[in-house]
Design a protein around this motif. Structure first.
Motif, mmCIF file in Angstrom:
data_model
loop_
_atom_site.group_PDB
_atom_site.id
_atom_site.type_symbol
_atom_site.label_atom_id
_atom_site.label_comp_id
_atom_site.label_asym_id
_atom_site.label_seq_id
_atom_site.Cartn_x
_atom_site.Cartn_y
_atom_site.Cartn_z
ATOM 1 N N TYR A 71 0.833 -1.209 0.000
ATOM 2 C CA TYR A 71 0.000 0.000 0.000
ATOM 3 C C TYR A 71 0.868 1.259 0.000
ATOM 4 C CZ TYR A 71 -4.622 -2.117 0.596
ATOM 5 O OH TYR A 71 -5.803 -2.807 0.403
ATOM 6 N N TYR A 77 0.838 3.996 -2.957
ATOM 7 C CA TYR A 77 0.463 5.380 -2.670
ATOM 8 C C TYR A 77 1.511 6.360 -3.175
ATOM 9 C CZ TYR A 77 -0.447 9.638 -0.048
ATOM 10 O OH TYR A 77 -0.670 10.956 0.289
ATOM 11 N N LYS A 136 -5.537 5.201 -0.518
ATOM 12 C CA LYS A 136 -5.695 5.788 0.811
ATOM 13 C C LYS A 136 -6.867 5.168 1.552
ATOM 14 C CE LYS A 136 -5.488 10.226 1.405
ATOM 15 N NZ LYS A 136 -5.696 11.685 1.204
ATOM 16 N N ALA A 137 -7.990 5.026 0.869
ATOM 17 C CA ALA A 137 -9.192 4.495 1.504
ATOM 18 C C ALA A 137 -8.996 3.053 1.951
ATOM 19 C CB ALA A 137 -10.375 4.598 0.537
ATOM 20 N N LYS A 176 -6.500 2.759 4.919
ATOM 21 C CA LYS A 176 -7.143 3.207 6.163
ATOM 22 C C LYS A 176 -8.135 2.149 6.662
ATOM 23 C CE LYS A 176 -8.335 6.199 9.358
ATOM 24 N NZ LYS A 176 -7.399 6.578 10.453
ATOM 25 N N LYS A 177 -8.923 1.610 5.735
ATOM 26 C CA LYS A 177 -9.954 0.631 6.096
ATOM 27 C C LYS A 177 -9.352 -0.646 6.660
ATOM 28 C CE LYS A 177 -13.436 -2.340 3.881
ATOM 29 N NZ LYS A 177 -14.099 -2.666 2.582
ATOM 30 N N ASN A 211 -5.569 0.737 8.997
ATOM 31 C CA ASN A 211 -5.562 2.001 9.744
ATOM 32 C C ASN A 211 -4.320 2.851 9.433
ATOM 33 O OD1 ASN A 211 -6.943 3.771 11.456
ATOM 34 N ND2 ASN A 211 -5.749 3.140 13.235
ATOM 35 N N ILE A 212 -3.832 2.731 8.208
ATOM 36 C CA ILE A 212 -2.727 3.574 7.746
ATOM 37 C C ILE A 212 -3.313 4.874 7.232
ATOM 38 C CG2 ILE A 212 -0.870 3.826 6.042
ATOM 39 C CD1 ILE A 212 -0.568 0.790 6.088
ATOM 40 N N ASP A 213 -2.784 5.988 7.700
ATOM 41 C CA ASP A 213 -3.324 7.291 7.326
ATOM 42 C C ASP A 213 -2.268 8.078 6.557
ATOM 43 O OD1 ASP A 213 -4.888 9.485 7.088
ATOM 44 O OD2 ASP A 213 -4.880 10.032 9.215
ATOM 45 N N LYS A 261 -1.158 11.206 4.888
ATOM 46 C CA LYS A 261 -1.578 12.608 5.001
ATOM 47 C C LYS A 261 -0.976 13.499 3.942
ATOM 48 C CE LYS A 261 -2.323 12.363 10.018
ATOM 49 N NZ LYS A 261 -1.969 12.910 11.339
#
Length: 206
Positions: A173, A177, A193-194, A197-198, A201-203, A205
């Motif tokens: 991921y 990205y 990103k989605a 995160k789902k 839980n990687i965000d 920014k």
């Protein structure tokens, strides 16, 4: 009255049929059966005996192969992913049998690998999907097809997550990205990103 396309101009007729399948009519989008029929009719103009269940029986031009890819994607678009996977399996077997190097270096085999991995993922066949996505990643790097690489990485990451390979998923991921950012794939950035995160839980920014 003179027609726009001559009866013997089969390539232009194929282009028109393919465009109709993609764009639809003036007042509507075509349904599943209509799209499949349009694309099958297009292939029949140059390969009259073409059978979707026996793809390996004929030799195809690049344009004809693209139409078969489009047929498989229509199946996937209507959530018939097992049928789409079967078509991509046949296409991959075909490309490995016939002039593999030319088709892979030209990007067509890579497109098949990506789409095959994607529908395997959607079908819940994660182990197979990860294997094909990894082959797609390797081929993208070998032949310099970096536009398709983020998609292959994203599919690989999702399959790895479902297989419990969390570290590999997170790494893929991240690679997807930052590669999307590097080559300007805005829509793919949001998808990656989605999912990151789902699932993990990687965000991302930045």
């Amino acid at each position: 009255m003179k027609t726009v396309v001559d009866d013997d101009d089969r390539l232009t007729q194929q282009f028109i049929l393919r465009s109709k399948a993609v764009l639809g009519a003036i007042d509507k989008r075509y349904g599943f059966k209509e799209q499949i029929q349009l694309l099958t009719d297009a292939i029949h103009l140059t390969i009259p005996e073409f059978d979707l269940n026996e793809i390996d029986n004929w030799l195809y031009s690049f344009d004809e192969l693209k139409k078969i890819i489009q047929i498989a994607n229509v199946y996937s678009n209507f959530e018939k992913n097992e049928q789409a996977a079967d078509i991509f399996y046949q296409l991959l077997k075909y490309t490995r049998r016939h002039y593999q190097e030319i088709i892979t270096s030209g990007g067509l085999s890579i497109l098949i690998l990506y789409n095959y991995a994607r529908v395997l993922d959607l079908s819940g066949r994660y182990s197979e999907g990860a294997e094909i996505a990894k082959e797609g990643c390797d081929s993208c790097i070998k032949y310099g097809h970096y536009q398709t690489l983020p998609g292959c990485l994203e599919v690989y990451a999702e399959c790895c997550y479902h297989l419990g390979k969390i570290d590999e998923s997170a790494e893929a991921y991240c690679q997807a990205y930052y590669l999307c950012k590097l080559i300007g794939r805005k829509e793919d950035i949001e998808i990656t990103k989605a999912e990151a995160k789902k699932y993990l839980n990687i965000d991302f920014k930045y």
